[in-house]
Design an enzyme around this catalytic site. Sequence first.
Site, mmCIF file in Angstrom:
data_model
loop_
_atom_site.group_PDB
_atom_site.id
_atom_site.type_symbol
_atom_site.label_atom_id
_atom_site.label_comp_id
_atom_site.label_asym_id
_atom_site.label_seq_id
_atom_site.Cartn_x
_atom_site.Cartn_y
_atom_site.Cartn_z
ATOM 1 N N GLU A 159 0.802 -1.224 0.000
ATOM 2 C CA GLU A 159 0.000 0.000 0.000
ATOM 3 C C GLU A 159 0.840 1.282 0.000
ATOM 4 O O GLU A 159 0.657 2.187 0.817
ATOM 5 C CB GLU A 159 -0.962 -0.024 1.196
ATOM 6 C CG GLU A 159 -1.887 -1.228 1.149
ATOM 7 C CD GLU A 159 -2.806 -1.355 2.356
ATOM 8 O OE1 GLU A 159 -2.833 -0.454 3.197
ATOM 9 O OE2 GLU A 159 -3.503 -2.378 2.439
ATOM 10 N N GLU A 266 -5.946 -10.708 -2.019
ATOM 11 C CA GLU A 266 -6.741 -10.616 -0.777
ATOM 12 C C GLU A 266 -8.240 -10.505 -1.081
ATOM 13 O O GLU A 266 -8.951 -9.720 -0.495
ATOM 14 C CB GLU A 266 -6.326 -9.397 0.044
ATOM 15 C CG GLU A 266 -4.863 -9.329 0.395
ATOM 16 C CD GLU A 266 -4.502 -8.104 1.220
ATOM 17 O OE1 GLU A 266 -5.402 -7.457 1.781
ATOM 18 O OE2 GLU A 266 -3.304 -7.758 1.296
HETATM 19 O O1 G3I Z 1 -5.481 -11.551 18.134
HETATM 20 C C1 G3I Z 1 -5.000 -10.363 18.802
HETATM 21 C C2 G3I Z 1 -5.540 -10.330 20.233
HETATM 22 O O2 G3I Z 1 -4.951 -11.410 20.956
HETATM 23 C C3 G3I Z 1 -5.150 -9.005 20.873
HETATM 24 O O3 G3I Z 1 -5.726 -8.935 22.165
HETATM 25 C C4 G3I Z 1 -5.704 -7.872 20.009
HETATM 26 C C5 G3I Z 1 -5.361 -6.508 20.550
HETATM 27 O O4 G3I Z 1 -4.016 -6.223 20.283
HETATM 28 O O5 G3I Z 1 -5.093 -7.957 18.676
HETATM 29 C C6 G3I Z 1 -5.495 -9.150 18.044
HETATM 30 O O6 G3I Z 1 -4.842 -9.165 16.792
HETATM 31 C C7 G3I Z 1 -5.495 -8.412 15.776
HETATM 32 C C8 G3I Z 1 -5.422 -9.267 14.503
HETATM 33 O O7 G3I Z 1 -5.993 -8.550 13.379
HETATM 34 C C9 G3I Z 1 -6.176 -10.596 14.672
HETATM 35 O O8 G3I Z 1 -7.545 -10.347 14.843
HETATM 36 C C10 G3I Z 1 -4.695 -7.118 15.528
HETATM 37 O O9 G3I Z 1 -4.847 -6.270 16.646
HETATM 38 C C11 G3I Z 1 -5.279 -6.424 14.298
HETATM 39 O O10 G3I Z 1 -4.466 -5.278 13.976
HETATM 40 C C12 G3I Z 1 -5.230 -7.365 13.097
HETATM 41 O O11 G3I Z 1 -5.916 -6.718 12.026
HETATM 42 C C13 G3I Z 1 -5.508 -7.179 10.703
HETATM 43 C C14 G3I Z 1 -5.145 -5.938 9.883
HETATM 44 O O12 G3I Z 1 -4.836 -6.326 8.525
HETATM 45 C C15 G3I Z 1 -3.936 -5.226 10.471
HETATM 46 O O13 G3I Z 1 -2.850 -6.104 10.490
HETATM 47 C C16 G3I Z 1 -6.680 -7.909 10.052
HETATM 48 O O14 G3I Z 1 -6.927 -9.125 10.751
HETATM 49 C C17 G3I Z 1 -6.360 -8.222 8.603
HETATM 50 O O15 G3I Z 1 -7.493 -8.797 7.950
HETATM 51 C C18 G3I Z 1 -5.959 -6.937 7.869
HETATM 52 O O16 G3I Z 1 -5.568 -7.322 6.587
HETATM 53 C C19 G3I Z 1 -5.220 -6.219 5.719
HETATM 54 C C20 G3I Z 1 -3.993 -6.628 4.916
HETATM 55 O O17 G3I Z 1 -2.924 -6.936 5.796
HETATM 56 C C21 G3I Z 1 -3.628 -5.534 3.937
HETATM 57 N N1 G3I Z 1 -4.764 -5.209 3.059
HETATM 58 C C22 G3I Z 1 -5.979 -4.819 3.798
HETATM 59 C C23 G3I Z 1 -6.383 -5.934 4.752
HETATM 60 C C24 G3I Z 1 -7.674 -5.594 5.488
HETATM 61 O O18 G3I Z 1 -7.465 -4.474 6.297
#
Ligand code: G3I
Length: 352
Positions: A159, A266
């Site tokens: 991105e 994705e």
């Molecule tokens: O599982 C932990 C939990 O144990 C913890 O308590 C909590 C608070 O910190 O975090 C949880 O992890 C989260 C993780 O998703 C799993 O649910 C992270 O905070 C959260 O930031 C993460 O979000 C991901 C996001 O990217 C940021 O990394 C999304 O799942 C994921 O679907 C999303 O994917 C992105 C691609 O990387 C790039 N393109 C867009 C896409 C959608 O936003």
Amino acid sequence: MTGPGVNRRALIGSALALAACERRADAQTSPANLPTLRSVAPFPVGTCLQALQLDDPAFAALVAAQVSQLTPEWEMKMEYIVQDDGSLRFEGPDKIAAFARSAGIRLFGHTLVWYAQSPPAFERLDVSRIAFDAAYRNYILAVAGRYRGQVSGWDVVNEAVAEDGEGWRDSLWSRKLGALDHMVLAFQHAREADPDAVLFLNDYNLENIPKKRATFLKLAEALLKAGAPLGGLGTQTHVAADLAPGELSRTISDLASLGLPVHLSEMDVSITRSEGLIKDRTRLAAGQARVYAEAAEAFSSLPPSQRFAFTHWGLRDGDSWLKRENAADTPLLFDDQGRPKAAAAAWIGGLR
Ligand code: G3I
């Protein structure tokens, strides 16, 4: 070419008919006897996943049956790996890597450098460019080096193009190491860590914003001209059920114009993000099926050398990140119980 005994036209027709009655969202509308995605696709099919999900045997079985590539949804990003004290943790990605190895599924690394994530351990390195440069290189060598020989490729830079396509994003990385240089360096460090991985530039909304798609392609050309070992282009394809017919095909065709492998990296097709325009859920389900069919058809039509992989951003609706935005969304190919939906039949029907 959708494998033996699979009648493409019938599949798309039944998918659209099913979608029209998918409103009841129960088992009766699940298309019967569908082949697995990986058994009929003439290219690698992937999904994202989280290490925690592997504790669910039903999920692990669905993944092993349906796909041939895995992208850690968040565990290979800085937000998971880099601790506040600057140490690195790898339990999550190692668990996913071990599962991939045991299931004979290839791994895809996502992502090394992203404007959206600059952990405090890096933010603190304001002291000098030399220290920052070394930390940046050491991080990429440590992460990409750890999974060398396991990953088919990496999203090296994610991105980088501005939301509206007007130029490139500003980030800690661009401010410290240069707008283009930080990207060239990331590709060079990733190549140093892994001589074989295909190194990708990845972005989103390339379907919805032609200007962004054009800027993305110009950035790819600038990276190649600067000597970056850019090996592929990733289009995330987070789209909605009301996406205009042809947008996806045009995007895939434009991305393929550079001659590099393309990773549809994705994909999900939101229903609820279209509800502002289309209220009728029946029409939305049919629209979703149509979009999936177009994506499969367009990607299948690429030369085999350019069909790197087609990755769905999740398999079961309940696992989708989009549920955090709207719990009523059903953007993926399988329902919460892992049963294939009309969208799955349409995607398979779109394969060439
Ligand atoms: O599982 C932990 C939990 O144990 C913890 O308590 C909590 C608070 O910190 O975090 C949880 O992890 C989260 C993780 O998703 C799993 O649910 C992270 O905070 C959260 O930031 C993460 O979000 C991901 C996001 O990217 C940021 O990394 C999304 O799942 C994921 O679907 C999303 O994917 C992105 C691609 O990387 C790039 N393109 C867009 C896409 C959608 O936003």
